[in-house]
Write a protein that holds these residues in place. Structure first.
Motif, short mmCIF file in Angstrom:
data_model
loop_
_atom_site.label_atom_id
_atom_site.label_comp_id
_atom_site.label_asym_id
_atom_site.label_seq_id
_atom_site.Cartn_x
_atom_site.Cartn_y
_atom_site.Cartn_z
N ARG A 45 40.01 45.01 43.13
CA ARG A 45 41.14 44.44 42.39
C ARG A 45 41.72 43.23 43.12
NH1 ARG A 45 44.65 49.73 40.39
NH2 ARG A 45 43.05 50.65 39.04
N GLY A 46 41.79 43.33 44.45
CA GLY A 46 42.32 42.22 45.22
C GLY A 46 41.50 40.96 45.05
N ALA A 47 40.17 41.11 45.04
CA ALA A 47 39.29 39.96 44.87
C ALA A 47 39.47 39.34 43.49
CB ALA A 47 37.83 40.38 45.06
N LYS A 48 39.60 40.19 42.46
CA LYS A 48 39.77 39.68 41.10
C LYS A 48 41.12 38.98 40.95
CE LYS A 48 38.16 42.15 37.80
NZ LYS A 48 37.93 43.21 36.77
N VAL A 49 42.18 39.61 41.46
CA VAL A 49 43.51 39.02 41.35
C VAL A 49 43.59 37.69 42.10
CG1 VAL A 49 45.94 39.30 42.02
CG2 VAL A 49 44.71 41.20 40.96
N SER A 50 42.97 37.62 43.29
CA SER A 50 43.04 36.39 44.08
C SER A 50 42.38 35.22 43.35
CB SER A 50 42.41 36.60 45.46
OG SER A 50 41.01 36.80 45.36
N LYS A 51 41.28 35.49 42.64
CA LYS A 51 40.59 34.42 41.91
C LYS A 51 41.46 33.88 40.79
CE LYS A 51 35.90 36.05 42.89
NZ LYS A 51 34.64 36.63 42.32
N TRP A 52 42.06 34.79 40.02
CA TRP A 52 42.89 34.35 38.90
C TRP A 52 44.20 33.72 39.38
CZ3 TRP A 52 41.49 33.72 34.00
CH2 TRP A 52 40.33 34.36 33.57
N LEU A 53 44.75 34.27 40.44
CA LEU A 53 46.00 33.74 40.98
C LEU A 53 45.80 32.33 41.52
CD1 LEU A 53 48.98 34.27 41.58
CD2 LEU A 53 48.29 35.32 43.75
N LEU A 54 44.67 32.11 42.19
CA LEU A 54 44.37 30.77 42.70
C LEU A 54 44.34 29.76 41.57
CD1 LEU A 54 43.42 28.72 44.83
CD2 LEU A 54 41.08 29.53 44.43
N LYS A 55 43.65 30.09 40.48
CA LYS A 55 43.54 29.17 39.36
C LYS A 55 44.89 28.90 38.72
CE LYS A 55 38.81 30.65 38.38
NZ LYS A 55 37.91 31.41 37.46
N ALA A 56 45.69 29.95 38.57
CA ALA A 56 47.02 29.78 37.97
C ALA A 56 47.90 28.90 38.85
CB ALA A 56 47.67 31.14 37.76
N CYS A 57 47.82 29.09 40.16
CA CYS A 57 48.65 28.30 41.07
C CYS A 57 48.21 26.84 41.11
CB CYS A 57 48.62 28.91 42.47
SG CYS A 57 49.46 30.49 42.60
N VAL A 58 46.92 26.60 41.03
CA VAL A 58 46.43 25.21 40.99
C VAL A 58 46.95 24.52 39.73
CG1 VAL A 58 44.36 23.79 40.68
CG2 VAL A 58 44.40 25.57 42.43
N VAL A 59 46.93 25.24 38.61
CA VAL A 59 47.49 24.67 37.38
C VAL A 59 48.97 24.37 37.57
CG1 VAL A 59 48.00 25.10 34.95
CG2 VAL A 59 45.80 25.80 35.89
N GLY A 60 49.69 25.27 38.23
CA GLY A 60 51.10 25.06 38.50
C GLY A 60 51.35 23.82 39.34
N LEU A 269 50.32 33.89 48.83
CA LEU A 269 49.92 35.25 48.48
C LEU A 269 48.41 35.32 48.24
CD1 LEU A 269 50.43 38.19 47.68
CD2 LEU A 269 51.04 37.39 45.39
N THR A 270 47.87 34.30 47.59
CA THR A 270 46.42 34.25 47.36
C THR A 270 45.65 34.32 48.67
OG1 THR A 270 46.74 32.90 45.38
CG2 THR A 270 44.55 32.89 46.35
N LEU A 271 46.09 33.57 49.66
CA LEU A 271 45.41 33.56 50.95
C LEU A 271 45.53 34.92 51.66
CD1 LEU A 271 46.36 29.98 52.07
CD2 LEU A 271 44.06 30.82 51.64
N PHE A 272 46.66 35.60 51.48
CA PHE A 272 46.77 36.96 52.02
C PHE A 272 45.73 37.87 51.38
CE2 PHE A 272 48.27 41.27 51.12
CZ PHE A 272 48.28 41.78 52.41
N LEU A 273 45.59 37.80 50.07
CA LEU A 273 44.61 38.65 49.37
C LEU A 273 43.19 38.32 49.80
CD1 LEU A 273 46.16 38.59 45.78
CD2 LEU A 273 46.25 40.45 47.44
N ILE A 274 42.91 37.04 49.99
CA ILE A 274 41.58 36.64 50.45
C ILE A 274 41.32 37.17 51.85
CG2 ILE A 274 40.17 34.65 51.13
CD1 ILE A 274 41.46 33.11 48.81
N GLY A 275 42.30 37.06 52.73
CA GLY A 275 42.16 37.59 54.09
C GLY A 275 41.95 39.09 54.09
N ALA A 276 42.69 39.81 53.24
CA ALA A 276 42.56 41.27 53.17
C ALA A 276 41.18 41.69 52.68
CB ALA A 276 43.65 41.84 52.26
#
Length: 313
Positions: A45-60, A269-276
């Motif tokens: 779940r962390g890997a999936k969330v980090s991918k989508w969160l990264l894309k959303a933040c880049v759009v932001g 937060l995305t980088l935390f999830l990637i590190g985890a």
């Protein structure tokens, strides 16, 4: 199911990453320590969330630049991007052959270094019919180097007194994944963040022709059906759309500033999830020869691009 205290620790650290002032490097480090010691309680779940969160933040982040500025930066970086990709691909494939790295792994590491790390590997892998093992090794290699870059690049940039523009160019060319480019540039300054984001997204567009060309070449050689799916980085179009909104409705500047601030903290937060998501098994998966190829190629790209930037800017 992991114990309650393990899950509570994970969520506490994740919440800490959302505190303003927490740096991308600190969040990545906290995640990596958790991943390498206790492991992530939610790896899939962390890997999936980090991918989508990264894309959303880049759009932001797109709300932080008008479309005109985005196009100006993109045009200015086209030749640099093309030259950097050609150099990285050619040298990467040569190193793979000299080091005896198998063709699939060597191609994936070269493509990941040349364009945008894990995203390029994920798109290029099916196009060349790569085995899961080869993709895993390539992903692990660029993952480790991404983490190093997030700490190393800002330190070198400050030591050499690089301008915001110079650092943005260097980070966009020499750091693999978008997440680490944005993280390193965010640590360096707001101007570097804006410019590096655009340059990296421009670079990511090369995923499509590279993966499509690789699939076509594989079909010509009779090694596959040619039906491989190419992942299109759709979030880049949304980034451009956000920039268009800024240009068309400048009165919304206060709201845009809030969106950008939220996006920047979301990237932490995305980088935390990637590190985890880093684990001892991931590190063991990286063989010596692929790692040597990845390190040598990365050092060559980083060194050559930095020398060129210092000479020409």
């Amino acid at each position: 199911m992991p114990p309650v205290w393990h899950r509570a620790l994970f969520f506490a650290l994740a919440a800490g990453a959302l505190i303003p002032g927490v740096s991308p490097a600190l969040a990545l480090g906290a995640g990596a320590v958790l991943g390498l010691t206790l492991g992530s309680p939610f790896p899939a779940r962390g890997a999936k969330v980090s991918k989508w969160l990264l894309k959303a933040c880049v759009v932001g982040l797109g709300f932080g630049m008008s479309l005109g500025a985005v196009l100006d930066v993109g045009r200015a970086g086209v030749l640099v991007t093309a030259a950097g990709i050609a150099f990285a691909l050619g040298l990467g494939l040569l190193l793979a052959r000299l080091l005896g790295v198998d063709r699939e792994t060597g191609t994936l590491i070269s493509g990941g270094t040349a364009i945008c790390g894990g995203s390029a590997i994920a798109a290029l892998g099916p196009a060349i019919g790569a085995r899961a093992e080869a993709m895993g090794v390539a992903l692990a290699t660029v993952f480790v180097l991404n983490g190093v870059a997030l700490y190393l690049f800002p330190a070198i940039g400050h030591a050499l007194e690089l301008s915001q523009h110079q650092f943005a160019l260097w980070a966009a060319i020499a750091i693999h994944d978008t997440s680490s480019v944005v993280g390193a540039a965010s640590s360096y300054g707001a101007e570097a963040l804006a410019e590096a984001t655009v340059l990296k997204l421009t670079r990511a567009l090369w995923i499509v022709p590279l993966a499509t060309g690789a699939a076509w070449l594989r079909q010509r050689r009779g090694a596959g059906s040619g039906g491989a799916t190419v992942s299109v980085p759709w979030f880049i179009a949304l980034f451009a759309l956000a920039s268009s909104v800024v240009a068309l409705f400048p009165a919304g500047a206060p709201a845009y500033a809030v969106i950008v601030a939220v996006a920047r903290q979301g990237l932490v937060l995305t980088l935390f999830l990637i590190g985890a998501g880093l684990s001892r098994a991931t590190l063991r998966a990286v063989g010596v020869r692929p790692l040597v190829q990845g390190v040598l190629l990365w050092l060559a790209v980083a060194g050559a691009s930095l020398a060129a930037i210092l000479a020409w800017t």
